[in-house]
Design a protein around this motif. Structure first.
Motif, PDB file in Angstrom:
ATOM      1  N   THR A   1       7.339  14.252  -4.825  1.00 48.94           N
ATOM      2  CA  THR A   1       7.523  13.420  -3.642  1.00 48.94           C
ATOM      3  C   THR A   1       8.045  12.053  -4.061  1.00 48.94           C
ATOM      4  O   THR A   1       7.514  11.443  -4.995  1.00 48.94           O
ATOM      5  N   VAL A   2       9.102  11.602  -3.370  1.00 54.08           N
ATOM      6  CA  VAL A   2       9.671  10.281  -3.626  1.00 54.08           C
ATOM      7  C   VAL A   2       9.169   9.327  -2.550  1.00 54.08           C
ATOM      8  O   VAL A   2       9.289   9.601  -1.349  1.00 54.08           O
ATOM      9  N   LEU A   3       8.586   8.199  -2.970  1.00 53.48           N
ATOM     10  CA  LEU A   3       7.982   7.232  -2.070  1.00 53.48           C
ATOM     11  C   LEU A   3       8.763   5.924  -2.101  1.00 53.48           C
ATOM     12  O   LEU A   3       9.105   5.420  -3.186  1.00 53.48           O
ATOM     13  N   ASN A   4       9.051   5.372  -0.928  1.00 58.22           N
ATOM     14  CA  ASN A   4       9.651   4.045  -0.804  1.00 58.22           C
ATOM     15  C   ASN A   4       8.562   3.077  -0.331  1.00 58.22           C
ATOM     16  O   ASN A   4       8.045   3.214   0.789  1.00 58.22           O
ATOM     17  N   ILE A   5       8.227   2.116  -1.170  1.00 53.18           N
ATOM     18  CA  ILE A   5       7.080   1.250  -0.917  1.00 53.18           C
ATOM     19  C   ILE A   5       7.535  -0.200  -0.882  1.00 53.18           C
ATOM     20  O   ILE A   5       8.050  -0.722  -1.897  1.00 53.18           O
ATOM     21  N   PRO A   6       7.363  -0.907   0.240  1.00 50.19           N
ATOM     22  CA  PRO A   6       7.680  -2.337   0.286  1.00 50.19           C
ATOM     23  C   PRO A   6       6.488  -3.170  -0.172  1.00 50.19           C
ATOM     24  O   PRO A   6       5.332  -2.887   0.166  1.00 50.19           O
TER      25      PRO A   6
ATOM     26  N   SER B   1       0.835  -1.191   0.000  1.00 51.97           N
ATOM     27  CA  SER B   1       0.000   0.000   0.000  1.00 51.97           C
ATOM     28  C   SER B   1       0.873   1.245   0.000  1.00 51.97           C
ATOM     29  O   SER B   1       2.036   1.207   0.397  1.00 51.97           O
ATOM     30  N   LEU B   2       0.287   2.361  -0.450  1.00 50.51           N
ATOM     31  CA  LEU B   2       0.990   3.640  -0.467  1.00 50.51           C
ATOM     32  C   LEU B   2       0.708   4.401   0.823  1.00 50.51           C
ATOM     33  O   LEU B   2      -0.366   4.244   1.421  1.00 50.51           O
TER      34      LEU B   2
END
Length: 257
Positions: free
Chosen positions: A173-178, A161-162
């Protein structure tokens, strides 16, 4: 002298008078369509009474007139509402000049890609996604309830999920998503990946994301809508704890009310 006198009858050709006409039957005192007594004509007594007369034509015309007036009022109100909504949307578009956000996949890392004893494949990805808001006067409020999944050849490998956040005007915006999950029929899946890598030297992946948001026009927040993002990525390998290079990527974006 008296004896010699004879009286001879005179014969005249007198026409006989015409015979009188036959007597005409007397007209009944009571019309045939009315019963003369309680025990009168049986045929007339068996007849049903005539149906009631139809309603006056004025009532029909008045009902039709009311229906026509109601229909005209309804159509007029509907047109006014449509015109008002169209004018509002046009004004908002001219004032705010809305633009669609943009997304790109910067990096993908594989921290787990292992076969288990029950013929399932455990997968863990780490995605780095860049979200851009190109609007000058529109903010995007990313809400909860998002979902993102990674697929190979129609088989889901992992999902996640974000995060919830607010993205302001002209913001990047930079997002790190597992992402993590287990895929069934791991043996066949691994054989397909190995064959794909040997033939083309690359592995195609597909990402599907669903993100509820609320658009903010100045101080006004609109109702909740859903962003749907589809991305196609081609990587050179999926080895765990290995450097993975993205050969190509593209994303498509659409809205759903």
């Amino acid at each position: 002298m008296g004896d010699n006198q004879r009286i001879h009858p005179l014969h005249h050709d007198v026409e006989s008078p015409p015979s009188p006409p036959p007597p005409q039957p007397l007209a009944p005192l009571v019309p045939r369509n009315m019963s003369r007594s309680d025990k009168g004509d049986p045929e007339l007594s068996n007849q049903q009474p005539p149906p009631p007369p139809p309603p006056p034509a004025r009532n029909r015309r008045s009902r039709r007139g009311c229906c026509c007036k109601f229909l005209c009022w309804f159509i007029s109100i509907l047109l006014i509402v449509v015109v008002a909504i169209g004018a509002t949307v046009g004004i908002l578009y001219l004032v705010f000049r809305p633009k669609l956000p943009k997304y790109s996949i910067n990096e993908i890392g594989v921290t787990r890609f292992d076969l288990s004893n029950n013929d399932s494949l455990s997968v863990t990805f780490n995605l780095t996604i860049t979200a851009r808001n190109p609007n000058k006067r529109i903010g995007i409020d990313y809400r909860g309830g998002s979902h993102i999944s990674a697929y190979y050849n129609g088989t889901k490998l992992c999902d996640g999920s974000l995060p919830k956040f607010y993205q302001g005007h002209h913001n990047t915006t930079v997002l790190n998503i597992p992402l993590s999950g287990e895929a069934e029929n791991a043996t066949a899946l691994e054989n397909s990946l190995t064959q794909q890598l040997q033939q083309s030297g690359s592995i195609p992946l597909r990402l599907k994301a669903k993100q509820p948001v609320r658009i903010k026009f100045g101080k006004l927040k609109l109702f909740k809508i859903t962003f749907r993002v589809r991305c196609w990525i081609v990587v050179d390998n999926l080895n765990a704890n290995n450097s993975i290079r993205i050969k190509s990527s593209s994303c498509k974006f659409r809205l759903k009310l």
